[in-house]
Scaffold this active site. Structure first.
Site, PDB file in Angstrom:
ATOM      1  N   HIS A   1       5.910   6.969  20.243  1.00 29.99           N
ATOM      2  CA  HIS A   1       6.271   6.701  18.852  1.00 29.99           C
ATOM      3  C   HIS A   1       5.024   6.316  18.051  1.00 29.99           C
ATOM      4  O   HIS A   1       4.439   5.262  18.262  1.00 29.99           O
ATOM      5  CB  HIS A   1       7.299   5.571  18.808  1.00 29.99           C
ATOM      6  CG  HIS A   1       7.802   5.239  17.454  1.00 29.99           C
ATOM      7  ND1 HIS A   1       7.519   4.053  16.817  1.00 29.99           N
ATOM      8  CD2 HIS A   1       8.573   5.954  16.597  1.00 29.99           C
ATOM      9  CE1 HIS A   1       8.110   4.028  15.645  1.00 29.99           C
ATOM     10  NE2 HIS A   1       8.756   5.173  15.477  1.00 29.99           N
TER      11      HIS A   1
ATOM     12  N   HIS B   1       3.170   7.084   8.171  1.00 33.67           N
ATOM     13  CA  HIS B   1       4.576   6.713   8.082  1.00 33.67           C
ATOM     14  C   HIS B   1       5.030   6.416   6.664  1.00 33.67           C
ATOM     15  O   HIS B   1       6.047   6.928   6.197  1.00 33.67           O
ATOM     16  CB  HIS B   1       4.866   5.506   8.983  1.00 33.67           C
ATOM     17  CG  HIS B   1       6.295   5.062   8.930  1.00 33.67           C
ATOM     18  ND1 HIS B   1       6.763   4.163   8.002  1.00 33.67           N
ATOM     19  CD2 HIS B   1       7.367   5.401   9.700  1.00 33.67           C
ATOM     20  CE1 HIS B   1       8.050   3.966   8.194  1.00 33.67           C
ATOM     21  NE2 HIS B   1       8.446   4.706   9.214  1.00 33.67           N
TER      22      HIS B   1
END
Length: 254
Positions: A22, A64
């Site tokens: 991740h 992100h």
């Protein structure tokens, strides 16, 4: 990787459950940096997961947030900055020893990708509702030679459908925080992990529909045995090395 729901995460030579890193290894390195992705590969990750935004000059970058404020030395919306402007910023996330790290372009991450490792791209902006942007993404994946290794993810079904309209062969995965049934018309499902406790038959139901499951849990190493018992196809972690150890795997040779 295949193109049907039942083969979305078939990575030849790799055992299930697959290890999804991740944002790379975001425990040892700043998230979504080349350093984090290299470390994740060294840890034995089977899938690199990253987030995708578009710069003002139309370049795909792996970050992100919608702004550079949190993870870089700069400020402002990603979509208002050119790639050159973003590349002037340190992406060290304030961590000593990583000052030279920069927000990577998608092409840079693709260049790191071994042929037996998949790439999961989370679409973070509604720019991916635009047909031209989706076609540009597919063209970039083709130019980098990683189209067959790529799966696109999102919390938005509409974004996934827009990419599928441009490239029906690219598998899609829907992330959900509140749906305890594996109903969405996608190949990969990413339910928030407590949903698997609410519906312990979730994975079995998904498999009957030809879908694969990777719980939304960035600390999967804490619940690895549970996910194995349930039959999950992949697990994600901020620390893929810890997840590999929890699964009893040894890191690949360097």
């Amino acid at each position: 990787m295949g193109t049907s729901p039942s083969t979305t995460l078939v990575i030849p030579g790799k055992p299930r459950p697959y290890i999804m890193a991740h944002r790379g290894n975001s425990i040892e390195c700043p998230e979504n940096t080349l350093a984090a992705f290299r470390r994740a590969l060294a840890d034995g990750a089977d899938i690199l997961e990253t987030d995708l935004h578009l710069t003002a000059d139309g370049e795909f970058v792996c970050i992100h947030d919608a702004t550079v404020d949190r993870t870089t030395s700069g400020s402002g919306p990603v979509g208002a900055l050119t790639l050159a402007q973003i590349k002037r910023l340190s992406a060290s996330y304030g961590r000593a020893g990583f000052e030279i790290e920069r927000v990577p372009a998608l092409r840079e991450v693709a260049a790191l990708l071994p042929p037996d490792v998949a790439l999961a791209l989370e679409l973070k902006t509604d720019r991916f509702l635009e047909p031209d942007v989706c076609r540009q993404l597919v063209a970039t994946l083709d130019e980098c030679g990683i189209r067959a290794q790529t799966v696109v993810l999102s919390f938005s079904l509409s974004r996934l459908q827009a990419v599928q309209a441009a490239a029906p062969d690219i598998p899609t995965g829907l992330i959900t925080l509140n749906n305890p049934t594996p109903a969405p018309p996608v190949a990969l499902l990413g339910p928030l992990w407590p949903l698997l406790l609410l519906n312990p038959f979730y994975v079995r139901q998904a498999h009957r529909q030809g879908k694969v499951v990777c719980p939304l849990d960035v600390q999967s190493e804490r619940r690895a045995r549970l996910y194995q018992r349930l039959g999950c196809d992949a697990m994600m972690s901020n620390d893929p090395g810890a997840l590999a150890r929890a699964l009893g795997r040894t890191p690949p040779p360097t």
